[in-house]
Design a protein around this motif. Sequence first.
Motif, mmCIF file in Angstrom:
data_model
loop_
_atom_site.group_PDB
_atom_site.id
_atom_site.type_symbol
_atom_site.label_atom_id
_atom_site.label_comp_id
_atom_site.label_asym_id
_atom_site.label_seq_id
_atom_site.Cartn_x
_atom_site.Cartn_y
_atom_site.Cartn_z
ATOM 1 N N ILE A 465 0.868 -1.182 0.000
ATOM 2 C CA ILE A 465 0.000 0.000 0.000
ATOM 3 C C ILE A 465 0.899 1.225 0.000
ATOM 4 C CG2 ILE A 465 -1.822 1.260 1.192
ATOM 5 C CD1 ILE A 465 -2.670 -1.365 2.498
ATOM 6 N N GLY A 466 0.925 1.937 -1.129
ATOM 7 C CA GLY A 466 1.822 3.083 -1.226
ATOM 8 C C GLY A 466 3.267 2.629 -1.126
ATOM 9 N N LYS A 467 3.998 3.233 -0.230
ATOM 10 C CA LYS A 467 5.411 2.884 -0.087
ATOM 11 C C LYS A 467 5.641 1.707 0.849
ATOM 12 C CE LYS A 467 6.805 5.836 3.815
ATOM 13 N NZ LYS A 467 7.822 6.815 4.259
ATOM 14 N N TRP A 468 4.601 1.210 1.499
ATOM 15 C CA TRP A 468 4.765 0.166 2.499
ATOM 16 C C TRP A 468 4.457 -1.210 1.919
ATOM 17 C CZ3 TRP A 468 7.261 1.416 6.734
ATOM 18 C CH2 TRP A 468 7.198 2.740 7.180
ATOM 19 N N LYS A 469 5.296 -2.174 2.260
ATOM 20 C CA LYS A 469 5.063 -3.559 1.868
ATOM 21 C C LYS A 469 5.163 -4.455 3.098
ATOM 22 C CE LYS A 469 6.790 -7.363 -1.012
ATOM 23 N NZ LYS A 469 7.893 -7.818 -1.892
ATOM 24 N N LEU A 470 4.103 -5.200 3.340
ATOM 25 C CA LEU A 470 4.067 -6.213 4.387
ATOM 26 C C LEU A 470 4.216 -7.558 3.707
ATOM 27 C CD1 LEU A 470 3.486 -6.575 7.504
ATOM 28 C CD2 LEU A 470 1.136 -7.116 6.817
ATOM 29 N N VAL A 471 5.182 -8.384 4.136
ATOM 30 C CA VAL A 471 5.480 -9.616 3.413
ATOM 31 C C VAL A 471 5.845 -10.720 4.397
ATOM 32 C CG1 VAL A 471 7.897 -8.922 3.071
ATOM 33 C CG2 VAL A 471 6.861 -10.603 1.520
ATOM 34 N N ARG A 472 5.510 -11.949 4.013
ATOM 35 C CA ARG A 472 5.786 -13.110 4.856
ATOM 36 C C ARG A 472 6.377 -14.226 4.012
ATOM 37 N NH1 ARG A 472 0.569 -15.850 7.108
ATOM 38 N NH2 ARG A 472 0.419 -16.472 4.910
ATOM 39 N N ARG A 473 7.428 -14.834 4.531
ATOM 40 C CA ARG A 473 7.972 -16.063 3.958
ATOM 41 C C ARG A 473 7.442 -17.217 4.799
ATOM 42 N NH1 ARG A 473 14.417 -17.565 2.978
ATOM 43 N NH2 ARG A 473 14.041 -19.614 2.029
ATOM 44 N N PHE A 474 6.491 -17.940 4.269
ATOM 45 C CA PHE A 474 5.805 -18.992 5.026
ATOM 46 C C PHE A 474 6.803 -20.047 5.518
ATOM 47 C CE2 PHE A 474 3.563 -23.028 5.358
ATOM 48 C CZ PHE A 474 2.464 -22.667 6.111
ATOM 49 N N PRO A 475 6.700 -20.477 6.774
ATOM 50 C CA PRO A 475 5.710 -20.121 7.796
ATOM 51 C C PRO A 475 6.188 -19.043 8.761
ATOM 52 C CG PRO A 475 6.920 -22.050 8.502
ATOM 53 C CD PRO A 475 7.525 -21.627 7.180
#
Length: 539
Positions: A465-475
């Motif tokens: 969202i805009g300049k922000w990235k929320l990311v996950r490498r499972f798990p």
Amino acid sequence: MAPQRPDIIIILNDDMGFSDIGCYGGEVETPNLDRLAREGLRYSQFYNTARCSPSRASLLTGLHPHQTGIGILTYDTGPEGYAGDLNRQCVTMAEVVKGAGYRTYLSGKWHVAKNLTEPTDSWPLQRGFDEFYGTIIGAGSFYYPNTLTRGNDNVEHEARDNPDFFYTDAISDQAAAFVRDHHAHTPDQPLFQYVAYTAPHWPLHAHPEDIAKYRGRFDAGWDQLREERLERLVRSGIIDASWQLTDRDPTQPPWQDAEEKAWLLRCMEVYAAQIDRMDQGIGRILAALEETGRLENTLVLFLADNGACAEDIPEGVDLSSLVDDLMIARGETRDGRPVRLGNDPSIMPGPEDTYQSYGVAWANMSNTPFRLYKHWVHEGGIATPLIAHWPKVITDRGGLRHGAGQLPDLMATVVEVSGATYPSEFAGNAILPLEGSSLVPSFEAETPREAPLFWEHEGNAAVRIGKWKLVRRFPGPWELYDMEADRTEMHDLAATHPDMVAEMRASYDAWAERCGVIPREVILESMKKLEGTAFWEKD
């Protein structure tokens, strides 16, 4: 906008890193792609969906892959999983533009149908294409591919009986022939063509003369070459100079300590030759457009389906399962020699009787300057080059665009430039709403992205969202990055912005529920019912 509806050609290649081609900082000679970039636009923050089948489903339909029935690959993950088959809640670009008077062509890889041998309603001719030549399966020998099909008919004999057959060339030559034939028979009708290469997906197959061009090109090794690529990316304006180069993959040694250097270099040389051969073919497609007077008013879009592939092909893989069950390999060459499967350093890749991949360290270089690879939704898995070329409309020749975008945007773009209507109902089926935003405004000027972007593949998940990235490498846990200050994802800010994490996580959860994302835990439980796991499916 051009007053006459343009021809549209979308060129997709397979498993190529962000910085491999010349106009994105790489060592591979790609004069035809470089020409398209020089005369058109390059996008620095366009995204795919991290895997072959899901990316194709998303590109073709303008939806997220889970909505199309292809959340992982074209294999059914069980009664609780995705069907692995393009469903009827979506329409393809070909189906949409036919309503606007276009004739439609596909040359290359399909990979969005579960049935590999019998035509179904998820095969190309049944999904809007007037002409199809290519493979239904997603990978295989470049000399003798399984599932080679013309229309609805298997034509594997065309490869078996032709000692000069090479799949990359066949895709290119058929695409050029489609242009010439279309112009000869219906010169005033607009043309839509999807050209879907398998290069440079494994196996590492290439012509000796193409491999020879790269002898010595990579001798400096992955560490120095990653630094040099970053310098070129910064100098060209694609990458911000403040973004830190990611570390070498921790599983890989420094180049000076690497063993089997001759074999490692040959792997990268063959990989480069695969891309080089594709670019040669793109040149022949452009020549066909020029010869027929169609290039000036043709929108050409080029991109990759995911980031570079770090999959190793270990020795001892069951060849029979790849040949008989998955249909991604041949047990023998056309002249009866056994195929030698696996990354054995005593066997140099390239010939028809080999089946190898180029490995983690070179994939790390291909994705310079980003982290991770195909499968994951950190930048290395999803960042793709995107080139747009349309001489009649794009006047900012050689321009760069830094606004973020992703695959569903291509359907929205095609709808706008073709004058087609994206339907709410098609062939008696309700169609899900289009998820993308047209790139057409960016052809004139920079257009920042306002709508969120979302990803999920095998539990690896992200929202931007805009300049922000929320990311996950499972798990693992969720990570938060500022894409303006740190697009290489080196400094996790999740601990210092818990409210931002919670807000973005809620946005992701709402999207996942709306789009039918099945939790990875459910998929894994379902997969336990399947016998065995392919080497590329291991978490």
